[in-house]
Design a protein around this motif. Structure first.
Motif, PDB file in Angstrom:
ATOM      1  N   ASN A 131       0.976  -1.142   0.042  1.00 22.57           N
ATOM      2  CA  ASN A 131      -0.062   0.009   0.124  1.00 22.57           C
ATOM      3  C   ASN A 131       0.877   1.107   0.117  1.00 22.57           C
ATOM      4  OD1 ASN A 131      -2.476  -1.365   0.262  1.00 22.57           O
ATOM      5  ND2 ASN A 131      -1.804  -1.875   2.413  1.00 22.57           N
ATOM      6  N   TRP A 132       0.376   2.081  -0.848  1.00 18.47           N
ATOM      7  CA  TRP A 132       1.072   3.503  -0.716  1.00 18.47           C
ATOM      8  C   TRP A 132       0.471   4.273   0.369  1.00 18.47           C
ATOM      9  CZ3 TRP A 132       5.300   3.701  -3.509  1.00 18.47           C
ATOM     10  CH2 TRP A 132       5.653   2.975  -4.602  1.00 18.47           C
ATOM     11  N   VAL A 133       1.337   4.747   1.259  1.00 18.56           N
ATOM     12  CA  VAL A 133       0.858   5.553   2.481  1.00 18.56           C
ATOM     13  C   VAL A 133       1.511   6.956   2.429  1.00 18.56           C
ATOM     14  CG1 VAL A 133       0.130   3.395   3.617  1.00 18.56           C
ATOM     15  CG2 VAL A 133       2.404   4.524   4.056  1.00 18.56           C
ATOM     16  N   PRO A 134       0.891   7.814   3.219  1.00 13.55           N
ATOM     17  CA  PRO A 134       1.419   9.114   3.183  1.00 13.55           C
ATOM     18  C   PRO A 134       3.120   9.024   4.073  1.00 13.55           C
ATOM     19  CG  PRO A 134      -0.601   9.353   3.879  1.00 13.55           C
ATOM     20  CD  PRO A 134      -0.496   7.918   3.759  1.00 13.55           C
ATOM     21  N   THR A 135       4.002   9.857   3.317  1.00 15.89           N
ATOM     22  CA  THR A 135       5.429   9.678   3.937  1.00 15.89           C
ATOM     23  C   THR A 135       5.561  10.489   5.188  1.00 15.89           C
ATOM     24  OG1 THR A 135       6.342   9.284   1.858  1.00 15.89           O
ATOM     25  CG2 THR A 135       7.706  10.052   3.457  1.00 15.89           C
ATOM     26  N   PHE A 136       4.502  11.429   5.087  1.00 20.18           N
ATOM     27  CA  PHE A 136       4.845  12.392   6.148  1.00 20.18           C
ATOM     28  C   PHE A 136       3.445  12.726   7.097  1.00 20.18           C
ATOM     29  CE2 PHE A 136       7.278  13.869   2.516  1.00 20.18           C
ATOM     30  CZ  PHE A 136       8.451  13.635   3.140  1.00 20.18           C
ATOM     31  N   PRO A 137       3.274  11.684   7.934  1.00 19.87           N
ATOM     32  CA  PRO A 137       2.006  11.278   8.730  1.00 19.87           C
ATOM     33  C   PRO A 137       1.274  12.551   9.382  1.00 19.87           C
ATOM     34  CG  PRO A 137       3.776  10.566  10.122  1.00 19.87           C
ATOM     35  CD  PRO A 137       4.496  11.035   8.636  1.00 19.87           C
ATOM     36  N   GLY A 164       3.190   9.974 -19.725  1.00 19.85           N
ATOM     37  CA  GLY A 164       4.329  10.045 -18.928  1.00 19.85           C
ATOM     38  C   GLY A 164       4.139  10.389 -17.573  1.00 19.85           C
ATOM     39  N   ASN A 165       2.911  10.810 -17.016  1.00 17.50           N
ATOM     40  CA  ASN A 165       2.379  10.927 -15.752  1.00 17.50           C
ATOM     41  C   ASN A 165       1.776   9.741 -15.121  1.00 17.50           C
ATOM     42  OD1 ASN A 165       3.373  13.129 -14.202  1.00 17.50           O
ATOM     43  ND2 ASN A 165       1.213  13.612 -13.629  1.00 17.50           N
ATOM     44  N   GLN A 166       1.615   8.569 -16.022  1.00 23.25           N
ATOM     45  CA  GLN A 166       0.754   7.578 -15.525  1.00 23.25           C
ATOM     46  C   GLN A 166       1.270   6.888 -14.168  1.00 23.25           C
ATOM     47  OE1 GLN A 166      -0.446   4.634 -18.712  1.00 23.25           O
ATOM     48  NE2 GLN A 166      -0.005   2.969 -17.275  1.00 23.25           N
ATOM     49  N   ASN A 167       0.238   6.520 -13.400  1.00 26.43           N
ATOM     50  CA  ASN A 167       0.250   5.978 -12.032  1.00 26.43           C
ATOM     51  C   ASN A 167       0.536   7.153 -11.007  1.00 26.43           C
ATOM     52  OD1 ASN A 167       0.019   3.499 -13.277  1.00 26.43           O
ATOM     53  ND2 ASN A 167       2.180   3.079 -12.916  1.00 26.43           N
ATOM     54  N   VAL A 168       0.788   8.199 -11.265  1.00 30.16           N
ATOM     55  CA  VAL A 168       1.416   9.350 -10.382  1.00 30.16           C
ATOM     56  C   VAL A 168       0.351   9.801  -9.395  1.00 30.16           C
ATOM     57  CG1 VAL A 168       2.152  11.681 -10.225  1.00 30.16           C
ATOM     58  CG2 VAL A 168       3.447  10.248 -11.960  1.00 30.16           C
ATOM     59  N   PHE A 169      -0.855  10.028 -10.093  1.00 32.99           N
ATOM     60  CA  PHE A 169      -2.241  10.411  -9.410  1.00 32.99           C
ATOM     61  C   PHE A 169      -2.382   9.325  -8.303  1.00 32.99           C
ATOM     62  CE2 PHE A 169      -6.424  11.420  -8.268  1.00 32.99           C
ATOM     63  CZ  PHE A 169      -6.490  12.628  -8.017  1.00 32.99           C
ATOM     64  N   GLU A 170      -2.561   8.091  -8.625  1.00 34.97           N
ATOM     65  CA  GLU A 170      -2.963   6.988  -8.023  1.00 34.97           C
ATOM     66  C   GLU A 170      -2.018   6.627  -6.912  1.00 34.97           C
ATOM     67  OE1 GLU A 170      -4.478   6.208 -12.465  1.00 34.97           O
ATOM     68  OE2 GLU A 170      -2.724   7.108 -11.414  1.00 34.97           O
ATOM     69  N   ASP A 171      -0.683   6.715  -7.100  1.00 34.85           N
ATOM     70  CA  ASP A 171       0.392   6.331  -5.959  1.00 34.85           C
ATOM     71  C   ASP A 171       0.853   7.396  -5.170  1.00 34.85           C
ATOM     72  OD1 ASP A 171       2.352   7.332  -7.397  1.00 34.85           O
ATOM     73  OD2 ASP A 171       2.814   5.428  -8.505  1.00 34.85           O
ATOM     74  N   SER A 172       0.688   8.612  -5.571  1.00 33.30           N
ATOM     75  CA  SER A 172       1.417   9.641  -4.921  1.00 33.30           C
ATOM     76  C   SER A 172       0.494  10.970  -4.629  1.00 33.30           C
ATOM     77  CB  SER A 172       2.708  10.262  -5.737  1.00 33.30           C
ATOM     78  OG  SER A 172       3.477   9.312  -6.144  1.00 33.30           O
ATOM     79  N   VAL A 173      -0.811  10.783  -5.260  1.00 31.57           N
ATOM     80  CA  VAL A 173      -1.821  11.920  -4.797  1.00 31.57           C
ATOM     81  C   VAL A 173      -2.909  11.617  -4.151  1.00 31.57           C
ATOM     82  CG1 VAL A 173      -3.089  13.890  -5.647  1.00 31.57           C
ATOM     83  CG2 VAL A 173      -0.882  13.150  -6.734  1.00 31.57           C
ATOM     84  N   ALA A 174      -3.631  10.518  -4.646  1.00 32.11           N
ATOM     85  CA  ALA A 174      -4.818   9.907  -4.233  1.00 32.11           C
ATOM     86  C   ALA A 174      -4.633   9.476  -2.824  1.00 32.11           C
ATOM     87  CB  ALA A 174      -5.397   8.771  -5.058  1.00 32.11           C
ATOM     88  N   PRO A 175      -3.661   8.602  -2.367  1.00 34.55           N
ATOM     89  CA  PRO A 175      -3.381   8.159  -1.162  1.00 34.55           C
ATOM     90  C   PRO A 175      -3.436   9.242   0.071  1.00 34.55           C
ATOM     91  CG  PRO A 175      -1.892   6.926  -2.432  1.00 34.55           C
ATOM     92  CD  PRO A 175      -2.427   8.220  -3.328  1.00 34.55           C
TER      93      PRO A 175
END
Length: 301
Positions: A131-137, A164-175
């Protein structure tokens, strides 16, 4: 030197990556004249032996009014980037570099994403098991709403960047949004008495700039409004990634003009060398007036 002080704010450069981005000047900046690249942009911004543009992926760490603030979070580790292989499945020492600057993930109060491209949001999250979780809680992630909406795949936009930005929203923004840690702003947002976010569209619909005004010091963190100092002397030259070319040119000229007229330090996301620059007007364009005292990177990663 990794840290400078501007008024009551300290600014520290935290490295993730430095080296080639596997793009020639003609590919990265299709409108740029070949002669402008040599010799003054070598070796920090151009590798003359390969004719490849160099880039730094880094985070600006700010300490202001007792808060710990990160401006952009780079590429991140373990991210699947099928259409941007230079950034795929990285294993960098970014968090260790942040620790060397005296910051643990739980210390961060605010994360500012100037826009939501692949190389500005990566360390928003980390891989915890599957799971992708926030790095800075404990942080509030401050994002421009226009970019949040534009890059959300549910909205079906067709970006100039293609896949080029594929997966970025899903793994780095949405979580982080799902975790309730985002603040989505429009037009402008005051961080504190010395720091303000304002829209600077063109590179992306929601691209923004962070202006620092503290005592007699002025600075502006411009994200990808500038990828290279070349764009100071050639302000009408866009990168190949700008969604709105005309808007990007207009924004760049406006912000560089303000910086020149107000003695502000211009702090882009990616240039190596001394990291930030003072500019002056020179006819219809601009010139480098002076560099910040950050030490250039000496080793590639």
């Amino acid at each position: 030197m990794d840290t400078i002080t501007l008024g009551q704010v300290t600014v520290t450069r935290v490295r993730e990556y430095f080296g080639s981005v596997d793009m020639t000047p003609g590919t990265f900046f299709p409108e740029s004249p070949e002669e402008v690249w040599k010799p003054w942009l070598t070796p920090h911004f151009l590798d003359a032996s390969t004719n490849m543009v160099n880039s730094a992926i880094q985070t600006w760490l700010l300490r202001s009014e007792g808060k710990t603030i990160l401006v952009d979070t780079g590429v991140g580790n373990h991210k699947e980037r099928p259409y941007a292989p230079v950034w795929s499945r990285l294993e960098t020492d970014f968090l260790a570099n942040l620790a060397r600057a005296g910051v643990a993930p739980e210390d961060v109060d605010i994360v500012i994403n100037t826009h939501l491209h692949i190389d500005h949001v990566g360390w928003n999250t980390y891989l915890d098991g599957r799971n992708w979780v926030p790095t800075f809680p404990n942080a509030t992630y401050v994002m421009p709403k226009d970019d949040f909406d534009f890059w959300n795949p549910e909205n079906g936009h067709q970006p100039r960047l293609g896949r080029g930005n594929q997966n970025v929203f899903e793994d780095s923004v949405a979580p982080v949004h799902k975790a309730g840690q985002t603040l989505l702003w429009e037009k402008g947002h005051q961080i504190d008495a010395d720091l303000r976010l304002d829209a600077a569209p063109g590179h992306t619909p929601g691209s923004s700039m962070l202006t620092l005004t503290s005592g007699s010091d002025r600075a502006v963190f411009v994200g990808d409004m500038l990828h290279s100092p070349m764009q100071i002397v050639e302000p009408d030259c866009n990168s190949c990634f700008c969604e709105d070319p005309a808007g990007a040119r207009a924004t760049r000229r406006e912000v560089l003009g303000w910086a020149a007229d107000n003695g502000a330090l211009v702090i882009p996301a990616h240039p190596d060398g001394h990291g930030a620059v003072e500019v002056a007007r020179e006819g219809d364009t601009f010139a480098v007036k002076g560099w910040a005292p950050f030490d250039p990177y000496t080793e590639r990663s």
